[in-house]
Design a protein around this motif. Structure first.
Motif, PDB file in Angstrom:
ATOM      1  N   ALA A   1       0.821  -1.213   0.000  1.00 20.10           N
ATOM      2  CA  ALA A   1       0.000   0.000   0.000  1.00 20.10           C
ATOM      3  C   ALA A   1       0.851   1.257   0.000  1.00 20.10           C
ATOM      4  O   ALA A   1       0.466   2.281  -0.566  1.00 20.10           O
ATOM      5  CB  ALA A   1      -0.941  -0.003   1.203  1.00 20.10           C
ATOM      6  N   GLN A   2       2.015   1.197   0.657  1.00 17.71           N
ATOM      7  CA  GLN A   2       2.909   2.348   0.668  1.00 17.71           C
ATOM      8  C   GLN A   2       4.329   1.875   0.920  1.00 17.71           C
ATOM      9  O   GLN A   2       4.558   0.810   1.479  1.00 17.71           O
ATOM     10  CB  GLN A   2       2.500   3.349   1.751  1.00 17.71           C
ATOM     11  CG  GLN A   2       2.498   2.798   3.161  1.00 17.71           C
ATOM     12  CD  GLN A   2       2.062   3.837   4.184  1.00 17.71           C
ATOM     13  OE1 GLN A   2       1.725   4.958   3.836  1.00 17.71           O
ATOM     14  NE2 GLN A   2       2.067   3.454   5.456  1.00 17.71           N
ATOM     15  N   GLY A   3       5.289   2.686   0.478  1.00 13.67           N
ATOM     16  CA  GLY A   3       6.691   2.316   0.630  1.00 13.67           C
ATOM     17  C   GLY A   3       7.335   2.100  -0.720  1.00 13.67           C
ATOM     18  O   GLY A   3       7.230   2.955  -1.608  1.00 13.67           O
TER      19      GLY A   3
ATOM     20  N   THR B   1      21.473 -14.037  -7.810  1.00 15.07           N
ATOM     21  CA  THR B   1      20.195 -14.027  -7.106  1.00 15.07           C
ATOM     22  C   THR B   1      19.461 -12.730  -7.407  1.00 15.07           C
ATOM     23  O   THR B   1      19.966 -11.642  -7.124  1.00 15.07           O
ATOM     24  CB  THR B   1      20.390 -14.170  -5.588  1.00 15.07           C
ATOM     25  OG1 THR B   1      20.995 -15.433  -5.304  1.00 15.07           O
ATOM     26  CG2 THR B   1      19.050 -14.094  -4.858  1.00 15.07           C
ATOM     27  N   PHE B   2      18.291 -12.866  -7.997  1.00 17.11           N
ATOM     28  CA  PHE B   2      17.415 -11.729  -8.234  1.00 17.11           C
ATOM     29  C   PHE B   2      16.417 -11.657  -7.078  1.00 17.11           C
ATOM     30  O   PHE B   2      15.791 -12.659  -6.731  1.00 17.11           O
ATOM     31  CB  PHE B   2      16.650 -11.898  -9.556  1.00 17.11           C
ATOM     32  CG  PHE B   2      17.525 -11.871 -10.774  1.00 17.11           C
ATOM     33  CD1 PHE B   2      17.754 -10.692 -11.458  1.00 17.11           C
ATOM     34  CD2 PHE B   2      18.107 -13.045 -11.244  1.00 17.11           C
ATOM     35  CE1 PHE B   2      18.552 -10.668 -12.586  1.00 17.11           C
ATOM     36  CE2 PHE B   2      18.902 -13.030 -12.369  1.00 17.11           C
ATOM     37  CZ  PHE B   2      19.134 -11.841 -13.040  1.00 17.11           C
ATOM     38  N   SER B   3      16.279 -10.470  -6.502  1.00 15.89           N
ATOM     39  CA  SER B   3      15.383 -10.288  -5.361  1.00 15.89           C
ATOM     40  C   SER B   3      14.392  -9.172  -5.648  1.00 15.89           C
ATOM     41  O   SER B   3      14.745  -8.158  -6.255  1.00 15.89           O
ATOM     42  CB  SER B   3      16.178  -9.950  -4.095  1.00 15.89           C
ATOM     43  OG  SER B   3      17.074 -11.001  -3.761  1.00 15.89           O
ATOM     44  N   VAL B   4      13.154  -9.399  -5.209  1.00 19.91           N
ATOM     45  CA  VAL B   4      12.115  -8.373  -5.265  1.00 19.91           C
ATOM     46  C   VAL B   4      11.639  -8.158  -3.839  1.00 19.91           C
ATOM     47  O   VAL B   4      10.946  -8.997  -3.271  1.00 19.91           O
ATOM     48  CB  VAL B   4      10.949  -8.790  -6.178  1.00 19.91           C
ATOM     49  CG1 VAL B   4       9.863  -7.717  -6.160  1.00 19.91           C
ATOM     50  CG2 VAL B   4      11.446  -9.027  -7.602  1.00 19.91           C
ATOM     51  N   ALA B   5      12.055  -7.031  -3.255  1.00 21.70           N
ATOM     52  CA  ALA B   5      11.740  -6.726  -1.849  1.00 21.70           C
ATOM     53  C   ALA B   5      10.658  -5.662  -1.797  1.00 21.70           C
ATOM     54  O   ALA B   5      10.704  -4.680  -2.538  1.00 21.70           O
ATOM     55  CB  ALA B   5      12.995  -6.238  -1.118  1.00 21.70           C
ATOM     56  N   ASP B   6       9.691  -5.865  -0.909  1.00 17.62           N
ATOM     57  CA  ASP B   6       8.612  -4.894  -0.776  1.00 17.62           C
ATOM     58  C   ASP B   6       8.391  -4.548   0.690  1.00 17.62           C
ATOM     59  O   ASP B   6       8.924  -5.208   1.585  1.00 17.62           O
ATOM     60  CB  ASP B   6       7.306  -5.422  -1.393  1.00 17.62           C
ATOM     61  CG  ASP B   6       6.771  -6.664  -0.686  1.00 17.62           C
ATOM     62  OD1 ASP B   6       6.474  -6.588   0.514  1.00 17.62           O
ATOM     63  OD2 ASP B   6       6.622  -7.710  -1.351  1.00 17.62           O
ATOM     64  N   THR B   7       7.628  -3.517   0.918  1.00 20.37           N
ATOM     65  CA  THR B   7       7.259  -3.094   2.270  1.00 20.37           C
ATOM     66  C   THR B   7       5.766  -3.319   2.479  1.00 20.37           C
ATOM     67  O   THR B   7       5.090  -2.517   3.104  1.00 20.37           O
ATOM     68  CB  THR B   7       7.608  -1.614   2.478  1.00 20.37           C
ATOM     69  OG1 THR B   7       6.949  -0.830   1.462  1.00 20.37           O
ATOM     70  CG2 THR B   7       9.102  -1.381   2.384  1.00 20.37           C
ATOM     71  N   GLY B   8       5.281  -4.447   1.948  1.00 20.86           N
ATOM     72  CA  GLY B   8       3.857  -4.740   1.979  1.00 20.86           C
ATOM     73  C   GLY B   8       3.400  -5.444   3.232  1.00 20.86           C
ATOM     74  O   GLY B   8       4.002  -5.324   4.304  1.00 20.86           O
ATOM     75  N   ILE B   9       2.324  -6.236   3.084  1.00 22.80           N
ATOM     76  CA  ILE B   9       1.660  -6.835   4.244  1.00 22.80           C
ATOM     77  C   ILE B   9       2.461  -7.969   4.855  1.00 22.80           C
ATOM     78  O   ILE B   9       2.286  -8.293   6.030  1.00 22.80           O
ATOM     79  CB  ILE B   9       0.261  -7.344   3.865  1.00 22.80           C
ATOM     80  CG1 ILE B   9       0.358  -8.392   2.752  1.00 22.80           C
ATOM     81  CG2 ILE B   9      -0.622  -6.183   3.424  1.00 22.80           C
ATOM     82  CD1 ILE B   9      -0.973  -9.013   2.390  1.00 22.80           C
ATOM     83  N   GLY B  10       3.351  -8.599   4.097  1.00 19.55           N
ATOM     84  CA  GLY B  10       4.141  -9.694   4.616  1.00 19.55           C
ATOM     85  C   GLY B  10       3.352 -10.997   4.690  1.00 19.55           C
ATOM     86  O   GLY B  10       2.126 -11.025   4.548  1.00 19.55           O
ATOM     87  N   ILE B  11       4.072 -12.086   4.936  1.00 20.49           N
ATOM     88  CA  ILE B  11       3.477 -13.427   4.981  1.00 20.49           C
ATOM     89  C   ILE B  11       3.986 -14.138   6.223  1.00 20.49           C
ATOM     90  O   ILE B  11       5.192 -14.166   6.487  1.00 20.49           O
ATOM     91  CB  ILE B  11       3.852 -14.234   3.727  1.00 20.49           C
ATOM     92  CG1 ILE B  11       3.397 -13.496   2.466  1.00 20.49           C
ATOM     93  CG2 ILE B  11       3.255 -15.630   3.771  1.00 20.49           C
ATOM     94  CD1 ILE B  11       3.918 -14.112   1.192  1.00 20.49           C
ATOM     95  N   ALA B  12       3.078 -14.726   6.985  1.00 22.24           N
ATOM     96  CA  ALA B  12       3.453 -15.461   8.192  1.00 22.24           C
ATOM     97  C   ALA B  12       4.301 -16.676   7.829  1.00 22.24           C
ATOM     98  O   ALA B  12       4.152 -17.269   6.754  1.00 22.24           O
ATOM     99  CB  ALA B  12       2.203 -15.897   8.955  1.00 22.24           C
ATOM    100  N   SER B  13       5.206 -17.056   8.736  1.00 19.13           N
ATOM    101  CA  SER B  13       6.171 -18.117   8.452  1.00 19.13           C
ATOM    102  C   SER B  13       5.519 -19.457   8.146  1.00 19.13           C
ATOM    103  O   SER B  13       6.053 -20.248   7.364  1.00 19.13           O
ATOM    104  CB  SER B  13       7.133 -18.278   9.640  1.00 19.13           C
ATOM    105  OG  SER B  13       6.403 -18.562  10.826  1.00 19.13           O
ATOM    106  N   GLU B  14       4.338 -19.729   8.736  1.00 19.58           N
ATOM    107  CA  GLU B  14       3.714 -21.031   8.504  1.00 19.58           C
ATOM    108  C   GLU B  14       3.206 -21.184   7.073  1.00 19.58           C
ATOM    109  O   GLU B  14       2.869 -22.298   6.646  1.00 19.58           O
ATOM    110  CB  GLU B  14       2.556 -21.263   9.476  1.00 19.58           C
ATOM    111  CG  GLU B  14       1.439 -20.228   9.401  1.00 19.58           C
ATOM    112  CD  GLU B  14       1.612 -19.115  10.420  1.00 19.58           C
ATOM    113  OE1 GLU B  14       0.595 -18.526  10.822  1.00 19.58           O
ATOM    114  OE2 GLU B  14       2.773 -18.856  10.811  1.00 19.58           O
TER     115      GLU B  14
ATOM    116  N   GLY C   1       7.124  -6.787   5.475  1.00 24.64           N
ATOM    117  CA  GLY C   1       7.338  -6.911   4.038  1.00 24.64           C
ATOM    118  C   GLY C   1       7.870  -8.269   3.669  1.00 24.64           C
ATOM    119  O   GLY C   1       8.051  -9.152   4.523  1.00 24.64           O
ATOM    120  N   SER C   2       8.133  -8.445   2.383  1.00 24.89           N
ATOM    121  CA  SER C   2       8.587  -9.726   1.863  1.00 24.89           C
ATOM    122  C   SER C   2       9.734  -9.520   0.885  1.00 24.89           C
ATOM    123  O   SER C   2       9.857  -8.460   0.262  1.00 24.89           O
ATOM    124  CB  SER C   2       7.448 -10.468   1.146  1.00 24.89           C
ATOM    125  OG  SER C   2       6.324 -10.636   1.980  1.00 24.89           O
ATOM    126  N   VAL C   3      10.558 -10.556   0.763  1.00 20.07           N
ATOM    127  CA  VAL C   3      11.619 -10.585  -0.239  1.00 20.07           C
ATOM    128  C   VAL C   3      11.502 -11.916  -0.978  1.00 20.07           C
ATOM    129  O   VAL C   3      11.822 -12.972  -0.431  1.00 20.07           O
ATOM    130  CB  VAL C   3      13.021 -10.455   0.382  1.00 20.07           C
ATOM    131  CG1 VAL C   3      14.084 -10.495  -0.721  1.00 20.07           C
ATOM    132  CG2 VAL C   3      13.142  -9.174   1.194  1.00 20.07           C
TER     133      VAL C   3
END
Length: 319
Positions: free
Chosen positions: A196-198, A217-230, A280-282
């Motif tokens: 939503a922002q970032g 290694t190509f990476s796409v990093a965001d500052t979004g909602i993220g994902i729980a480890s499970e 966020g996620s990578v």
């Protein structure tokens, strides 16, 4: 003087014979049991072979069905998208606000349907082993420039920046640039959708691999909602979507990440994910600098098609 000949007592001889007979009977019983076990194993192998053949046939039928249906769906979908584009361009006259709203909804739905059809077709090709890998030398700066231009029209949120870092220590890569571009497009589309922002930051770095050969290694990093480890392992499976308010509002096929994983494996690489809810996620894809087992030309001597730039699609995808 005559020597007395040593003789075994009769009782000992009988006992020894009985023991030998008993041992022989045990050996015969074990042999019979082993033969029966072997027959059972052979029968089991035959049953497994039959089931494996049935599974291969079912998989082939499924792949053929998906490929056929995906191909047949493309024509009406393309027609719907073309008609909605003409209507929204006011070719046949002005539209009311409600008409524009409804036509926009039809266009969005048809685009989602088109994405699902394309993903299903690609998955069917991968599962059937009918997808071709066409490696060639290409410039990473050209790949990033093409992706930057592709996503520029869809950056409608002023609170989100899409940043491409200049590749360091590596200029050329020998792999299938179209499939690599497809993986990165899926990553970037998802990142933009759930941020939503970032910012969404795309980068590429090289490092020694486990076999001593360099990898990128190509990476796409965001500052979004993220994902729980499970959910990290399940996120790359077919039709997997994570329940969240944004996920419910922004529908998708649940096939993009699964397809990305399979494409990465075709290119001799692997996918990765680091994520934390609210942070966020990578998403990453790691590939060898040269596609294993492919005959390649010397760097800088790619053909004219490769010199023209990476073979990325010209149409902006919707993840």
């Amino acid at each position: 003087m005559m020597l007395k000949k040593d003789t075994m007592p009769i009782d000992d001889t009988v006992a020894l014979r009985d023991a030998l007979d008993s041992s022989q009977a045990q050996v015969e019983a074990l042999q019979a049991e082993l033969d029966e076990t072997n027959r059972g194993v052979l029968a089991l192998y035959a049953e497994l072979d039959t089931q494996a053949q049935q599974l291969r046939q079912a998989t082939e039928l499924k792949s053929r069905f998906l490929a056929y249906m995906s191909h047949e769906f493309r024509t009406p979908i393309s027609s719907i998208r073309s008609l909605t584009r003409l209507l929204l361009d006011r070719v046949d006259g002005p539209l009311t606000d409600e008409q524009e709203k409804q036509i926009t909804f039809i266009r969005t739905t048809s685009e989602e349907f088109a994405d699902m059809v394309n993903d299903l077709l690609d998955l069917a090709k991968v599962e059937a082993g009918r997808i071709d890998v066409s490696p060639a030398w290409f410039e990473l700066v050209d790949l990033f420039a093409a992706l930057r231009g592709m996503f520029k029209p869809v950056l409608v949120n002023p609170d989100v920046q899409l940043i491409f870092e200049e590749p360091q220590d590596i200029s050329q890569l020998f792999t299938d640039d179209a499939k690599l571009s497809q993986i990165l497009r899926n990553y970037i589309s998802n990142a933009l959708k759930f941020t939503a922002q970032g910012e969404v930051r795309v980068s590429a770095v090289t490092a020694p691999g486990t076999d001593g050969e360099d990898e990128i290694t190509f990476s796409v990093a965001d500052t979004g909602i993220g994902i729980a480890s499970e959910f990290h392992d399940a996120i790359f499976q077919d039709f997997t979507q994570i329940g969240s308010p944004i996920q419910k509002r922004l529908r998708g096929t649940g096939l993009g990440l699964s397809l990305s994983k399979r494409l990465a494996e075709l290119l001799g690489g692997r996918v990765g994910l680091r994520s934390e809810p609210g942070v966020g996620s990578v998403f990453s894809v790691t590939l060898p600098l040269r596609l294993p087992g492919a005959a390649d030309a010397a760097p800088g001597k790619a053909d004219d098609a490769a010199d023209a730039g990476p073979g990325v699609a010209t149409e902006v995808p919707d993840a």
